[in-house]
Design an enzyme around this catalytic site. Structure first.
Site, PDB file in Angstrom:
ATOM      1  CD  GLN A 248      60.659  -5.164 -63.498  1.00 25.31           C
ATOM      2  OE1 GLN A 248      59.881  -5.161 -62.544  1.00 25.31           O
ATOM      3  NE2 GLN A 248      60.253  -5.262 -64.749  1.00 25.31           N
TER       4      GLN A 248
ATOM      5  CE  LYS B  30      49.701 -14.291 -51.734  1.00 27.59           C
ATOM      6  NZ  LYS B  30      48.256 -14.440 -51.799  1.00 27.59           N
TER       7      LYS B  30
ATOM      8  CD  GLU C 175      53.153  -2.793 -58.142  1.00 30.07           C
ATOM      9  OE1 GLU C 175      54.010  -2.150 -58.761  1.00 30.07           O
ATOM     10  OE2 GLU C 175      52.833  -3.973 -58.424  1.00 30.07           O
TER      11      GLU C 175
ATOM     12  N   GLY D 129      54.208   1.224 -70.222  1.00 25.85           N
ATOM     13  CA  GLY D 129      53.347   0.043 -70.332  1.00 25.85           C
ATOM     14  C   GLY D 129      54.006  -0.972 -71.252  1.00 25.85           C
TER      15      GLY D 129
ATOM     16  CB  THR E 237      49.412  -1.692 -60.926  1.00 25.12           C
ATOM     17  OG1 THR E 237      48.264  -2.516 -60.746  1.00 25.12           O
ATOM     18  CG2 THR E 237      50.522  -2.124 -60.001  1.00 25.12           C
TER      19      THR E 237
HETATM   20  P1  FAD Z   1      60.279   3.638 -71.167  1.00 27.45           P
HETATM   21  O1  FAD Z   1      61.054   4.441 -70.184  1.00 27.45           O
HETATM   22  O2  FAD Z   1      59.591   4.363 -72.262  1.00 27.45           O
HETATM   23  O3  FAD Z   1      61.252   2.531 -71.745  1.00 27.45           O
HETATM   24  C1  FAD Z   1      60.793   1.539 -72.646  1.00 27.45           C
HETATM   25  C2  FAD Z   1      61.956   1.073 -73.521  1.00 27.45           C
HETATM   26  O4  FAD Z   1      62.290   2.127 -74.427  1.00 27.45           O
HETATM   27  C3  FAD Z   1      63.225   0.764 -72.718  1.00 27.45           C
HETATM   28  O5  FAD Z   1      63.883  -0.295 -73.362  1.00 27.45           O
HETATM   29  C4  FAD Z   1      64.028   2.041 -72.836  1.00 27.45           C
HETATM   30  O6  FAD Z   1      65.415   1.748 -72.754  1.00 27.45           O
HETATM   31  C5  FAD Z   1      63.631   2.527 -74.225  1.00 27.45           C
HETATM   32  N1  FAD Z   1      63.615   3.994 -74.353  1.00 27.45           N
HETATM   33  C6  FAD Z   1      63.193   4.916 -73.455  1.00 27.45           C
HETATM   34  N2  FAD Z   1      63.315   6.168 -73.956  1.00 27.45           N
HETATM   35  C7  FAD Z   1      63.817   6.028 -75.229  1.00 27.45           C
HETATM   36  C8  FAD Z   1      64.155   6.920 -76.255  1.00 27.45           C
HETATM   37  N3  FAD Z   1      64.014   8.242 -76.114  1.00 27.45           N
HETATM   38  N4  FAD Z   1      64.646   6.430 -77.424  1.00 27.45           N
HETATM   39  C9  FAD Z   1      64.799   5.103 -77.615  1.00 27.45           C
HETATM   40  N5  FAD Z   1      64.487   4.188 -76.662  1.00 27.45           N
HETATM   41  C10 FAD Z   1      64.001   4.632 -75.480  1.00 27.45           C
HETATM   42  N6  FAD Z   1      53.165  -1.715 -66.522  1.00 27.45           N
HETATM   43  C11 FAD Z   1      51.809  -1.548 -66.563  1.00 27.45           C
HETATM   44  O7  FAD Z   1      51.181  -1.858 -67.583  1.00 27.45           O
HETATM   45  N7  FAD Z   1      51.112  -1.039 -65.498  1.00 27.45           N
HETATM   46  C12 FAD Z   1      51.742  -0.663 -64.347  1.00 27.45           C
HETATM   47  O8  FAD Z   1      51.096  -0.203 -63.408  1.00 27.45           O
HETATM   48  C13 FAD Z   1      53.175  -0.832 -64.267  1.00 27.45           C
HETATM   49  N8  FAD Z   1      53.863  -0.471 -63.158  1.00 27.45           N
HETATM   50  C14 FAD Z   1      55.244  -0.562 -63.146  1.00 27.45           C
HETATM   51  C15 FAD Z   1      55.938  -0.102 -62.005  1.00 27.45           C
HETATM   52  C16 FAD Z   1      57.334  -0.175 -61.970  1.00 27.45           C
HETATM   53  C17 FAD Z   1      58.066   0.341 -60.753  1.00 27.45           C
HETATM   54  C18 FAD Z   1      58.051  -0.737 -63.072  1.00 27.45           C
HETATM   55  C19 FAD Z   1      59.553  -0.854 -63.015  1.00 27.45           C
HETATM   56  C20 FAD Z   1      57.365  -1.201 -64.192  1.00 27.45           C
HETATM   57  C21 FAD Z   1      55.958  -1.112 -64.244  1.00 27.45           C
HETATM   58  N9  FAD Z   1      55.229  -1.532 -65.360  1.00 27.45           N
HETATM   59  C22 FAD Z   1      53.865  -1.373 -65.401  1.00 27.45           C
HETATM   60  C23 FAD Z   1      55.927  -2.170 -66.487  1.00 27.45           C
HETATM   61  C24 FAD Z   1      56.389  -1.146 -67.548  1.00 27.45           C
HETATM   62  O9  FAD Z   1      55.268  -0.536 -68.142  1.00 27.45           O
HETATM   63  C25 FAD Z   1      57.208  -1.912 -68.576  1.00 27.45           C
HETATM   64  O10 FAD Z   1      58.426  -2.340 -68.014  1.00 27.45           O
HETATM   65  C26 FAD Z   1      57.434  -1.218 -69.908  1.00 27.45           C
HETATM   66  O11 FAD Z   1      57.930  -2.194 -70.832  1.00 27.45           O
HETATM   67  C27 FAD Z   1      58.440  -0.080 -69.877  1.00 27.45           C
HETATM   68  O12 FAD Z   1      57.957   0.986 -69.193  1.00 27.45           O
HETATM   69  P2  FAD Z   1      58.884   2.291 -68.925  1.00 27.45           P
HETATM   70  O13 FAD Z   1      58.021   3.241 -68.239  1.00 27.45           O
HETATM   71  O14 FAD Z   1      60.160   1.903 -68.295  1.00 27.45           O
HETATM   72  O15 FAD Z   1      59.148   2.744 -70.437  1.00 27.45           O
END
Ligand code: FAD
Length: 294
Positions: free
Chosen positions: A178, A274, A16, A108, A49
């Site tokens: 994560q 890095k 990444e 996000g 990202t």
């Molecule tokens: P979701 O899958 O929507 O989950 C968010 C929350 O809602 C979780 O607690 C989940 O349990 C809950 N949830 C999901 N579906 C439902 C539903 N149907 N009903 C009720 N609750 C639900 N952030 C950035 O801004 N830019 C990036 O480039 C970025 N890259 C990332 C790359 C990786 C590999 C990871 C692991 C994270 C990254 N993040 C990034 C951070 C990420 O955006 C955050 O962790 C964010 O808070 C959750 O994203 P998600 O896609 O997991 O969301």
């Protein structure tokens, strides 16, 4: 090249990178150098990202383009918060024009500044909704995020896995986790996913610990578990960056070697832009596969 096709054939190694701030790398020469160096490890793909709210959108697209021009496969992150469908369609079209076939669909993080919490949503509330929309925009390989130690907002580990299934239904075909420092947390999580019927590949996200203070902050934000062995390194080297770097490279190499030998689908290294440290980690795991592999 689509990542779902790659993962079917082999364990993957990927990186990444993030778009540097314009004031730090105005002409993107720094990130170009980093990518050229990382290419030395012959990664299967490189993810770029995307700032929540899309404030680095043009740079993210430029860097995906750079990844392609350097002969590597990009995975473009895309976030849902704050976007209307037309805006996402515009970004997806720009990525398609660039030649991107792989998108990591994310929600996000919610904005933390006071007063912006309520109005941060537009057309998407969950990553799964974004994944569903992206799959309607074209024939993409879509990935999603997974949380071996739980997402901060999740109600239970079981609920997290149900939401992973929802992502799969909406077109996600693989997951990247994560960051985590505790391998048993990951293997237990992978076992629970399999038992619950989630068969899609789960790629392990590994962040090398290079500075103790920086990781202490990341741990506070992500809430990830710090095993005792790592905790004592963080304490010992809190003011000694050089020793922490060496110990952190070794820790990440051991983490990766363990997971790799147990057949993990892939390793995704959060490089923090890095290259030297990342290449050294892979060398220590005997996973450096490029032309200049030692
Ligand atoms: P979701 O899958 O929507 O989950 C968010 C929350 O809602 C979780 O607690 C989940 O349990 C809950 N949830 C999901 N579906 C439902 C539903 N149907 N009903 C009720 N609750 C639900 N952030 C950035 O801004 N830019 C990036 O480039 C970025 N890259 C990332 C790359 C990786 C590999 C990871 C692991 C994270 C990254 N993040 C990034 C951070 C990420 O955006 C955050 O962790 C964010 O808070 C959750 O994203 P998600 O896609 O997991 O969301």
């Amino acid at each position: 090249m689509r990542i779902d096709e790659l993962i079917e054939k082999k364990q993957t190694i990927s990186f990444e990178v993030f778009p540097p701030k314009p004031e730090a790398d105005a002409d993107l020469e720094g990130i170009r150098r980093t990518l050229r160096d990382l290419r030395g490890a012959n990664p299967d793909f490189v993810s770029v990202t995307y700032g929540a709210g899309g404030n680095n959108r043009p740079r993210a697209i430029d860097i995906a383009d750079m990844v392609i021009s350097l002969g590597m496969v990009p995975l473009s992150h895309l976030t849902a918060i704050g976007y209307a469908k037309e805006e996402v369609a515009g970004v997806v079209a720009a990525l398609t024009d660039t030649g991107v076939e792989n998108i990591l669909a994310l929600r996000g993080d919610k904005p933390t500044d006071a007063g912006r919490g309520a109005d941060c949503w537009k057309d998407f509330r969950k990553a799964s909704e974004l994944a569903g929309f992206v799959s309607q925009c074209g024939d993409f390989c879509i990935g999603g995020a997974a949380y071996p130690e739980g997402h901060q907002e999740s109600s239970s580990p079981e609920a997290d896995i149900e939401f992973m299934k929802e992502k799969l239904k909406k077109g996600v075909s693989f997951f990247i986790t994560q960051l985590f420092f505790d391998n048993p947390s990951f293997t237990r999580f992978a076992d629970r996913c399999r038992a619950a019927g989630v068969k899609a590949p789960i790629i392990a996200g590994i962040m090398p610990v290079l500075k103790a203070r920086q990781i202490r902050r990341i741990v506070e934000i992500s809430g990830c578990n710090v095993p005792e062995a790592l905790g004592s390194l963080l304490d010992r080297y809190i003011d000694d960056d050089r020793s922490m770097r060496e110990a952190g490279i070794e820790y990440a190499a051991e983490q990766i070697s363990y997971l790799w030998s147990r057949g993990v689908s892939g390793i995704h290294i959060y490089t923090m832009n890095k290259s030297e440290e990342v290449l050294e980690i892979l060398r220590r795991c005997n996973l450096r596969r490029g032309d200049d592999a030692i």
